[in-house]
Design a protein around this motif. Sequence first.
Motif, PDB file in Angstrom:
ATOM      1  N   SER A   1       0.828  -1.203   0.000  1.00 14.52           N
ATOM      2  CA  SER A   1       0.000   0.000   0.000  1.00 14.52           C
ATOM      3  C   SER A   1       0.867   1.259   0.000  1.00 14.52           C
ATOM      4  CB  SER A   1      -0.939  -0.029   1.219  1.00 14.52           C
ATOM      5  OG  SER A   1      -1.804   1.072   1.178  1.00 14.52           O
ATOM      6  N   GLN A   2       1.851   1.250  -0.877  1.00 16.14           N
ATOM      7  CA  GLN A   2       2.775   2.383  -0.982  1.00 16.14           C
ATOM      8  C   GLN A   2       2.893   2.822  -2.439  1.00 16.14           C
ATOM      9  OE1 GLN A   2       6.500   1.570   0.964  1.00 16.14           O
ATOM     10  NE2 GLN A   2       5.529   1.356   2.962  1.00 16.14           N
ATOM     11  N   PRO A   3       3.392   4.059  -2.666  1.00 12.78           N
ATOM     12  CA  PRO A   3       3.411   4.581  -4.041  1.00 12.78           C
ATOM     13  C   PRO A   3       4.154   3.653  -5.004  1.00 12.78           C
ATOM     14  CG  PRO A   3       3.977   6.309  -2.498  1.00 12.78           C
ATOM     15  CD  PRO A   3       3.929   5.037  -1.707  1.00 12.78           C
ATOM     16  N   LEU A   4       3.479   3.336  -6.087  1.00 14.84           N
ATOM     17  CA  LEU A   4       4.047   2.533  -7.162  1.00 14.84           C
ATOM     18  C   LEU A   4       5.322   3.186  -7.676  1.00 14.84           C
ATOM     19  CD1 LEU A   4       2.613   0.249  -8.909  1.00 14.84           C
ATOM     20  CD2 LEU A   4       2.093   2.070 -10.471  1.00 14.84           C
ATOM     21  N   CYS A   5       5.247   4.508  -7.866  1.00 15.44           N
ATOM     22  CA  CYS A   5       6.392   5.282  -8.328  1.00 15.44           C
ATOM     23  C   CYS A   5       6.571   6.440  -7.344  1.00 15.44           C
ATOM     24  CB  CYS A   5       6.139   5.835  -9.727  1.00 15.44           C
ATOM     25  SG  CYS A   5       7.414   6.997 -10.280  1.00 15.44           S
ATOM     26  N   GLN A   6       7.850   6.793  -7.080  1.00 15.64           N
ATOM     27  CA  GLN A   6       8.059   7.861  -6.096  1.00 15.64           C
ATOM     28  C   GLN A   6       7.584   9.214  -6.607  1.00 15.64           C
ATOM     29  OE1 GLN A   6      10.533   6.537  -7.830  1.00 15.64           O
ATOM     30  NE2 GLN A   6      11.121   8.364  -8.972  1.00 15.64           N
ATOM     31  N   ASP A   7       7.523   9.367  -7.939  1.00 17.62           N
ATOM     32  CA  ASP A   7       6.968  10.614  -8.451  1.00 17.62           C
ATOM     33  C   ASP A   7       5.459  10.445  -8.560  1.00 17.62           C
ATOM     34  OD1 ASP A   7       6.256  12.958  -9.469  1.00 17.62           O
ATOM     35  OD2 ASP A   7       7.565  12.918 -11.222  1.00 17.62           O
TER      36      ASP A   7
END
Lengths: 292, 187
Positions: A58-64
């Motif tokens: 449940s964390q961002p797929l991509c940091q941007d």
Amino acid sequence: MRNLKANLLELVRRTSAELPDDVVNVIARSARQEQEGSNAQYAMNIIVNNIDLAKLKSQPLCQDTGSILFFVKAPRAFDQLAFEKAAREAVAEATAKGYLRQNSVDSITGKNTGNNLGPGSPSIHSHQQRGSRVDVRLILKGGGCENVGAQYSLPDVRVNANRDVDGVRRVILDAVIQTQGKGCGPGILGVCIGGDRATSYLHSKEQLLRTMDDVNPDPTLAALEKDIVVSANKLGIGPMGFGGATTLLGCKIGALNRLPASYFVSISYMCWAYRRQGFVLNDGGKIVEWLY
Amino acid sequence: MIQLVEPYTEDKIRALKMGDMVHLSGMVYTGRDAVHKFLHEGGKPPVDLTNQIIYHCGPVVIKEKGKWVVKAAGPTTSAREEPYQGHIIEKFSIRAVIGKGGMGPKTLEACKKVGCIYLHAIGGAAQVLAECVTGVLGVYLEEFGSPEAIWAFRVRDFPAVVTMDSHGNSLHAAVLEQSREQLKQLV
């Protein structure tokens, strides 16, 4: 509307951490097409693992986590100002929770606001619709792919593009060549033919609300969409520009009327991390359907 | 799979060739637009970058119970650092630059001269790459904003492809030329 902020927070979380099924399926298919042991297959395997891992954690797929683009369709009585307030609060909370990166920078002072709020962020596009339901869609579009978007004004002598479908095809394929490696391919193109400079770009982004497997109701555009994908995949650019079979996962094209003097072709490139999600709220404010 | 483990010596770097797939283990220092401009204009690095690796990355890092936790850490587009990178590689004897999208002739030239490579990470794979970060040893130049700061990361088995080696070869230049040739057949 009750629970609107909580529902929007969940929409942001889901959009940032989980790709819609239609996108996942196309990525999985293209991963199988790359040559065994190639750099391209290596890249696609990491991409597939990353999709699973982001969902699991449940964390961002991509940091941007990108530009935050809301598209809302709602009945006349819907309070747009209340929506905007709830959306801003949800975005700030999503940033504090790490679903979104601190991604909003004052263009003059260079200062990061730290909560993703500021002039133009989030961006909210609202329209009225009949009936009682409220449709909220969200796209998170990273800076890498946004930077490689392009707008052509036809005729364009550099690529021998006239004001016709062949000219449109030429500039789109030129954009794919220019973009290589930089926009996190394999990518998806949203294209608008016509409009003015602003409406054209907006309409190209709205194409990205369509699902990968839909078919354009206009037969000319449907044929062009198909041709662009087949042709782009013959260029050999491949995932990440490493060389390989899949350069584009899809292409969606819309058209707006233009002035006699203008002929714009606007291309929004979306990276493989194609984060789009949406829900339908009933008149009680309850989520009754997820759209993707 | 080739293992590239700290210390990053010139010999280890020179042995790598375009197209090699590597797993990197050791220290990397993030640095993107603001850091490159700062170093290029003569700013003094707050950490010793000699023989180190620069990672073009603006991570999502948040503090949980007083400790830094890396939530996402994929590469950003490297092309924006092309005006600065070659100079910085030469000034600090940088051994590798990690990013995405590749870089241009100035950087390739500096790689050849100094013994440096460009490691292409998988753009967008922020979770796979965050899993490879085993420690956050510090953060510097935080005044540039969290994504633009220098984060000192220890990584293990960080996956990347050598797309520019220290012998003048660039996969990006090769694919560009080949795709332009293909395009001629299609229009």
